[in-house]
Design a protein around this motif. Structure first.
Motif, PDB file in Angstrom:
ATOM      1  N   ASN A  43      32.303  50.642  21.635  1.00  0.00           N
ATOM      2  CA  ASN A  43      31.416  50.598  20.481  1.00  0.00           C
ATOM      3  C   ASN A  43      30.399  51.733  20.440  1.00  0.00           C
ATOM      4  O   ASN A  43      30.065  52.251  19.375  1.00  0.00           O
ATOM      5  CB  ASN A  43      30.664  49.258  20.435  1.00  0.00           C
ATOM      6  N   ARG A  44      29.877  52.127  21.596  1.00  0.00           N
ATOM      7  CA  ARG A  44      28.840  53.164  21.628  1.00  0.00           C
ATOM      8  C   ARG A  44      29.408  54.567  21.444  1.00  0.00           C
ATOM      9  O   ARG A  44      28.684  55.461  21.016  1.00  0.00           O
ATOM     10  CB  ARG A  44      28.072  53.106  22.950  1.00  0.00           C
ATOM     11  N   THR A  45      30.662  54.766  21.788  1.00  0.00           N
ATOM     12  CA  THR A  45      31.165  56.141  21.904  1.00  0.00           C
ATOM     13  C   THR A  45      32.255  56.519  20.909  1.00  0.00           C
ATOM     14  O   THR A  45      32.497  57.702  20.696  1.00  0.00           O
ATOM     15  CB  THR A  45      31.726  56.392  23.320  1.00  0.00           C
ATOM     16  N   ARG A  46      32.905  55.553  20.288  1.00  0.00           N
ATOM     17  CA  ARG A  46      34.096  55.894  19.502  1.00  0.00           C
ATOM     18  C   ARG A  46      33.782  56.839  18.337  1.00  0.00           C
ATOM     19  O   ARG A  46      34.614  57.665  17.961  1.00  0.00           O
ATOM     20  CB  ARG A  46      34.797  54.632  19.025  1.00  0.00           C
ATOM     21  N   ASP A  47      32.579  56.736  17.775  1.00  0.00           N
ATOM     22  CA  ASP A  47      32.255  57.569  16.624  1.00  0.00           C
ATOM     23  C   ASP A  47      31.940  59.012  16.999  1.00  0.00           C
ATOM     24  O   ASP A  47      31.686  59.842  16.115  1.00  0.00           O
ATOM     25  CB  ASP A  47      31.084  56.961  15.843  1.00  0.00           C
ATOM     26  N   ASP A  48      31.972  59.326  18.285  1.00  0.00           N
ATOM     27  CA  ASP A  48      31.820  60.721  18.707  1.00  0.00           C
ATOM     28  C   ASP A  48      33.072  61.537  18.397  1.00  0.00           C
ATOM     29  O   ASP A  48      33.035  62.771  18.459  1.00  0.00           O
ATOM     30  CB  ASP A  48      31.541  60.802  20.217  1.00  0.00           C
ATOM     31  N   PHE A  49      34.163  60.856  18.069  1.00  0.00           N
ATOM     32  CA  PHE A  49      35.445  61.527  17.863  1.00  0.00           C
ATOM     33  C   PHE A  49      35.918  61.335  16.425  1.00  0.00           C
ATOM     34  O   PHE A  49      35.668  60.297  15.808  1.00  0.00           O
ATOM     35  CB  PHE A  49      36.471  60.986  18.859  1.00  0.00           C
ATOM     36  N   ALA A  50      36.618  62.336  15.903  1.00  0.00           N
ATOM     37  CA  ALA A  50      36.999  62.322  14.490  1.00  0.00           C
ATOM     38  C   ALA A  50      37.926  61.164  14.149  1.00  0.00           C
ATOM     39  O   ALA A  50      37.817  60.556  13.081  1.00  0.00           O
ATOM     40  CB  ALA A  50      37.661  63.652  14.125  1.00  0.00           C
ATOM     41  N   GLY A  51      38.850  60.866  15.023  1.00  0.00           N
ATOM     42  CA  GLY A  51      39.784  59.771  14.795  1.00  0.00           C
ATOM     43  C   GLY A  51      40.069  59.051  16.092  1.00  0.00           C
ATOM     44  O   GLY A  51      40.303  59.697  17.116  1.00  0.00           O
ATOM     45  N   THR A  52      40.000  57.738  16.089  1.00  0.00           N
ATOM     46  CA  THR A  52      40.245  56.970  17.310  1.00  0.00           C
ATOM     47  C   THR A  52      41.176  55.798  17.024  1.00  0.00           C
ATOM     48  O   THR A  52      41.185  55.237  15.923  1.00  0.00           O
ATOM     49  CB  THR A  52      38.947  56.412  17.922  1.00  0.00           C
ATOM     50  N   LEU A  53      41.940  55.447  18.031  1.00  0.00           N
ATOM     51  CA  LEU A  53      42.789  54.264  17.983  1.00  0.00           C
ATOM     52  C   LEU A  53      42.457  53.422  19.194  1.00  0.00           C
ATOM     53  O   LEU A  53      42.648  53.858  20.335  1.00  0.00           O
ATOM     54  CB  LEU A  53      44.266  54.666  17.998  1.00  0.00           C
ATOM     55  N   THR A  54      41.906  52.238  18.955  1.00  0.00           N
ATOM     56  CA  THR A  54      41.619  51.297  20.024  1.00  0.00           C
ATOM     57  C   THR A  54      42.555  50.104  19.896  1.00  0.00           C
ATOM     58  O   THR A  54      43.239  49.936  18.882  1.00  0.00           O
ATOM     59  CB  THR A  54      40.156  50.828  19.985  1.00  0.00           C
ATOM     60  N   MET A  55      42.565  49.268  20.915  1.00  0.00           N
ATOM     61  CA  MET A  55      43.419  48.098  20.895  1.00  0.00           C
ATOM     62  C   MET A  55      42.746  46.967  21.662  1.00  0.00           C
ATOM     63  O   MET A  55      41.832  47.188  22.461  1.00  0.00           O
ATOM     64  CB  MET A  55      44.779  48.405  21.544  1.00  0.00           C
ATOM     65  N   ASP A  56      43.193  45.770  21.397  1.00  0.00           N
ATOM     66  CA  ASP A  56      42.854  44.611  22.217  1.00  0.00           C
ATOM     67  C   ASP A  56      44.050  44.356  23.124  1.00  0.00           C
ATOM     68  O   ASP A  56      45.150  44.067  22.636  1.00  0.00           O
ATOM     69  CB  ASP A  56      42.584  43.378  21.360  1.00  0.00           C
ATOM     70  N   TYR A  57      43.845  44.507  24.439  1.00  0.00           N
ATOM     71  CA  TYR A  57      44.938  44.182  25.359  1.00  0.00           C
ATOM     72  C   TYR A  57      45.432  42.758  25.107  1.00  0.00           C
ATOM     73  O   TYR A  57      44.673  41.894  24.653  1.00  0.00           O
ATOM     74  CB  TYR A  57      44.456  44.235  26.804  1.00  0.00           C
ATOM     75  N   ARG A  58      46.678  42.492  25.440  1.00  0.00           N
ATOM     76  CA  ARG A  58      47.142  41.110  25.426  1.00  0.00           C
ATOM     77  C   ARG A  58      46.190  40.274  26.276  1.00  0.00           C
ATOM     78  O   ARG A  58      45.732  40.699  27.345  1.00  0.00           O
ATOM     79  CB  ARG A  58      48.576  40.996  25.911  1.00  0.00           C
TER      80      ARG A  58
END
Length: 265
Positions: A43-58
């Motif tokens: 949450n704190r860092t993802r907006d430092d990058f132009a495009g991000t893909l995160t996931m919820d592990y199983r």
């Protein structure tokens, strides 16, 4: 302005629903969180990058929670299932803590899918990895969950940073995990061993670590860099496990510089 996420679900090979969150534009940087955590880890860092893909592990967040064996190789296969679902042929991958263990397998098993690799606060695992001390394990296993949570916060961040940034912290474990999923994540992280596969990684690799990390001792960083071809290391002085938060300006800049470096083709 924060880009609204494009959320959805991919389906793993065994039928498990895998939640993902895609923000920004262009080819995304895949961000992989630590053990028993979901996408909010970033949450704190993802907006430092132009495009991000995160996931919820199983077993976490909005993903399914099957009662099957979990492993870092299974998690790596799940990452590829999401990339396939989104028709992304190649991506940069940045994994921290257990996410770094997963990222090792993504790069080793699927070399044509990873352009560049960043491994943060992680370990090769197995007999060659440098594990946390028994004192650290005992601190995390204290009698009450409040004491264990406070101990974990102290291992994640320095007291001075916590005083200036009182939280809430989103790196202390996903909410609502079922007991079998918590155990599965612990087993997956503890049984990780990519030592023999590391020399097969072809993606240019950056290894990042806080030099005061007791959860994943920083001596793992040179081990990874020596084992992976074309890898480089950067340590952050005084930083603990969540260096990516505490040293965010420096660490995010280091990642962006590495991703944009033309010398890596």
């Amino acid at each position: 302005m924060t880009a609204l996420p494009r959320t959805g679900h991919a389906i793993a090979a065994d039928g498990t629903r895998l939640a993902y969150q895609w923000r920004g534009t262009g080819s995304p940087l895949v961000l992989l969180s630590g053990q028993a955590n979901d996408h909010t880890w970033w949450n704190r860092t993802r907006d430092d990058f132009a495009g991000t893909l995160t996931m919820d592990y199983r077993g976490t967040g909005d993903s399914g929670s099957p009662e099957v064996p979990y492993s870092t190789t299974v998690f790596a296969d799940d990452v590829i299932a999401i990339l396939d679902d989104l028709d992304i042929p190649e991506a940069d991958v940045y994994g921290t803590s257990m996410g770094g263990r997963v990222a090792q397998w993504v790069a080793a098993k699927y070399p044509d899918r990873v352009r560049r690799l960043i491994l943060g606060c992680t370990s090769p695992g197995g007999e060659h990895g440098i594990e946390r001390t028994n004192d650290v394990r005992l601190a995390l296993a204290r009698r009450t969950s409040i004491e264990a949570r406070e101990a974990l916060q102290d291992m994640m961040y320095t007291p001075s940073w916590r005083a200036a940034n009182p939280g809430p912290y989103t790196v202390l474990g996903a909410h609502g995990m079922l007991p079998h999923a918590v155990r599965g994540h612990l087993v997956a992280s503890n049984t990780h061993d990519a030592w023999d596969a590391l020399p097969t990684i072809t993606a240019p690799t950056l290894v990042l670590h806080g030099d005061d990390d007791v959860l994943a001792p920083p001596t793992n960083a040179p081990l990874l860099a020596e084992r992976i071809p074309d890898a480089r290391v950067r340590l952050f002085a005084g930083a603990r496990h969540a260096y990516f938060d505490e040293c965010r300006p420096e660490s995010s800049a280091a990642v962006k510089e590495f991703l944009e470096d033309p010398s890596h083709g």
